[in-house]
Design an enzyme around this catalytic site. Sequence first.
Site, PDB file in Angstrom:
ATOM      1  N   ASP A   1     -72.472 -80.433  24.642  1.00 26.15           N
ATOM      2  CA  ASP A   1     -73.405 -79.789  25.554  1.00 26.15           C
ATOM      3  C   ASP A   1     -73.564 -80.721  26.755  1.00 26.15           C
ATOM      4  O   ASP A   1     -73.530 -81.944  26.606  1.00 26.15           O
ATOM      5  CB  ASP A   1     -74.751 -79.577  24.864  1.00 26.15           C
ATOM      6  CG  ASP A   1     -75.780 -78.997  25.812  1.00 26.15           C
ATOM      7  OD1 ASP A   1     -75.516 -77.924  26.380  1.00 26.15           O
ATOM      8  OD2 ASP A   1     -76.835 -79.635  25.997  1.00 26.15           O
TER       9      ASP A   1
ATOM     10  N   ASP B   1     -78.496 -81.783  21.640  1.00 26.93           N
ATOM     11  CA  ASP B   1     -79.751 -82.499  21.485  1.00 26.93           C
ATOM     12  C   ASP B   1     -80.501 -82.089  20.226  1.00 26.93           C
ATOM     13  O   ASP B   1     -81.573 -82.603  19.944  1.00 26.93           O
ATOM     14  CB  ASP B   1     -80.649 -82.321  22.711  1.00 26.93           C
ATOM     15  CG  ASP B   1     -81.002 -80.857  22.971  1.00 26.93           C
ATOM     16  OD1 ASP B   1     -80.775 -80.015  22.074  1.00 26.93           O
ATOM     17  OD2 ASP B   1     -81.504 -80.556  24.062  1.00 26.93           O
TER      18      ASP B   1
ATOM     19  N   ASP C   1     -79.761 -76.546  21.037  1.00 22.48           N
ATOM     20  CA  ASP C   1     -78.412 -76.323  20.538  1.00 22.48           C
ATOM     21  C   ASP C   1     -78.360 -76.105  19.030  1.00 22.48           C
ATOM     22  O   ASP C   1     -77.268 -76.101  18.447  1.00 22.48           O
ATOM     23  CB  ASP C   1     -77.527 -77.521  20.898  1.00 22.48           C
ATOM     24  CG  ASP C   1     -77.506 -77.783  22.389  1.00 22.48           C
ATOM     25  OD1 ASP C   1     -77.296 -76.824  23.148  1.00 22.48           O
ATOM     26  OD2 ASP C   1     -77.709 -78.940  22.789  1.00 22.48           O
TER      27      ASP C   1
END
Length: 738
Positions: free
Chosen positions: A431, A629, A633
């Site tokens: 991400d 994190d 996510d």
Amino acid sequence: MIRTSAPPAAPTDRRGDGLTSVDLAVAGMTCASCAARIQKVLSRQPGVASAAVNFATARATVSFDPLLTDLAPLYAEVERIGYQAALAASAATASPGEPDDVGSEERAWLRRVALAWPFGIAVFVLLLVDMANPWARWTAAALTVPIEFWAGWPFLRSAVLRARLREANMDTLVALGTLAAFGYSTWHLLVGGDLYFDTAGMIIAFLLLGRYFEARARVRASSAIRALVELGAKEARLVVDGVEDMVPVRYVRVGDVVRVRPGEKVPIDGQVIEGRSAVDESMLTGESVPVDKCVGDAVTGATVNRQGVLTVRATAVGAGTALAQIVRLVEAAQGGKAPVQRLADRVAGVFVPAVIAIAAVAGIGWTLAGDPTRGLVAAVTVLIIACPCALGLATPTAIMVGTGRGASLGVLIKGGEILERSKAVDTVVFDKTGTLTKGQMSVTDIVAENDPDELLARAAAAESGSEHPVGRAVVDAAWGRGLLVPVAEDFEAMAGHGVRALVDGRGVWVGSRKLMAEAGSAIPNDLEAAAGRLESQGRTAFFAAWDGATRGVIAVADTLKEGAADTVAQLRAMGVEVAMITGDNARTATAIASALGIDRVLAEVLPADKVAEVRRLQGEGRVVAMVGDGVNDAPALVQADLGIAIGTGTDVAIESSDITLLRSDLGGVVTAIALARRTFRTILQNLGWAFGYNIAAIPLAALGILNPIIAGATMAFSSVSVVANSLRLYRFGPRSHA
């Protein structure tokens, strides 16, 4: 003031499905077949959903329905088959510096070794030099008695318990072999003939030495947990009615107030209610720079107060602290099993009866061939050479050391299954925001038709009422330059486009091209070109206008984390494809990916669509690790074959991830995958040695080629070698590659 410590934590529903999960400490296991037997018995109990017994950690993890059963019948069933079980105490609830019994098993074996070896060597020398001398024969017999019946008592006692239950384990083999040699020699002592007291004595001496080294290695393998516990404070300054009282940390309760002076460790997790200081949080985050703390800020237990005095109200104590969560994760990981261990468990369950049968066949075969003495030697050698201990230790010791080493490097791996899954990862998806980048916008460029400071000051004034990260970045940049920011009035935010406000009586518009069009402000070609150039570099560009004209363009960017490009390069060197997933537009995302060396970009992906992107990669046959994190996510972390969450110290128990990185350093991703590959390779090496040893040694023993004493030494060495190979994982470094 007197307080008592809290009682041990009761079993809890850790699974979320109504089943209660507990860890039981099991005493009396001596080999992998013991663990297999206990696991089978527990699994068959009414109400038990699953049971897993780990020989190396001497623990059983049992999940059961509390409506159908409780712990009492489980204890009783374990005791019925000759072992003892009790609710395991977690190191997470232990206070630093408290004495423990982790070395008691090691010391017990050492005492027996100290007797067996001098006596055993004396017997060996006596019978080697002058077996015909009556004095030497009777002295050898006398010295063998304490070896067989005191030093070797654990083997004999366990064998008797197994015999009562019509079962057998490794101790059965040892007892049968040594008693056969002792009994045969005693008979020949009375009637004349060769003696094998040295065989019985030296076999026991070698096996005891092996057990001692195994116990010592297990203590070392569990040192990661003890080291974590020792990070915590031993005492706390409890404040009651303004009076400080130094008490053991276990006496502090949630809601209590403690005072932390400079140089002291924070004893609990809490919130600052008075004072200001800098706190060293490196033990959790890996960041060496102390973090400023003031009233309202959270502090974490085991961190170190560096400067001022802090008064803290406890929000979590004991097992509820962040440190305790870390300890529990490491304990759970060390107690877990990798799927590759199932084969070893199945073999261990039938191994001992098979060995007894082979020994009987060898003894009878040589006797029928006219050599009963050789038959005895062959049978004893077969019984002694067999080693399910090595099979039982092969996987769990590697997992214990691997997960422990990971914890010391800031990588929490949740168990053996995760290790086995990690080694197959061929694609890592990062991400972007907060993972590859710092997650904090900052102004990078200002292009103004006239005065850049005036442009920034007016834009900051208009943005001063905004909570958007871009707006905060503009305000922070103006303050950072020491500019005088005018007071804005009539603030209005246009979601997704920008803001407008009255600044010194003028309407100021800050935002996108569409907002400029709504304001009636044309964008000059030079500013449009500048904005395009900045966007091609991965920055977010927006415009500022007043008095009907666009006055300039401002660019902000979420800066990359230090070491992000190096992490990507290391993963690619390991043969892993790296992808980035983000909600940014394709041009911005491509620019960031190019700066990092990432080839595959998944851009303009909404948070809800990240799961679909991970599934798409898996549909291509890829084994995907997702790095995020752990909050926004979470669904993608669960969907991925391996979820890696970036922890922040106090958020270490992210349920959606398989691996948690305590530090913000992305190098932890490389460390996690490399450590998993190295640990799994160690497991395969251990299993290869354990299986290969038995496959080669048992036929040689049955054929009478091996000497029983050599067999005893080799058997002890096989277990020690497996443990020693696992301990090599302690040398694994953060820059190691699989």
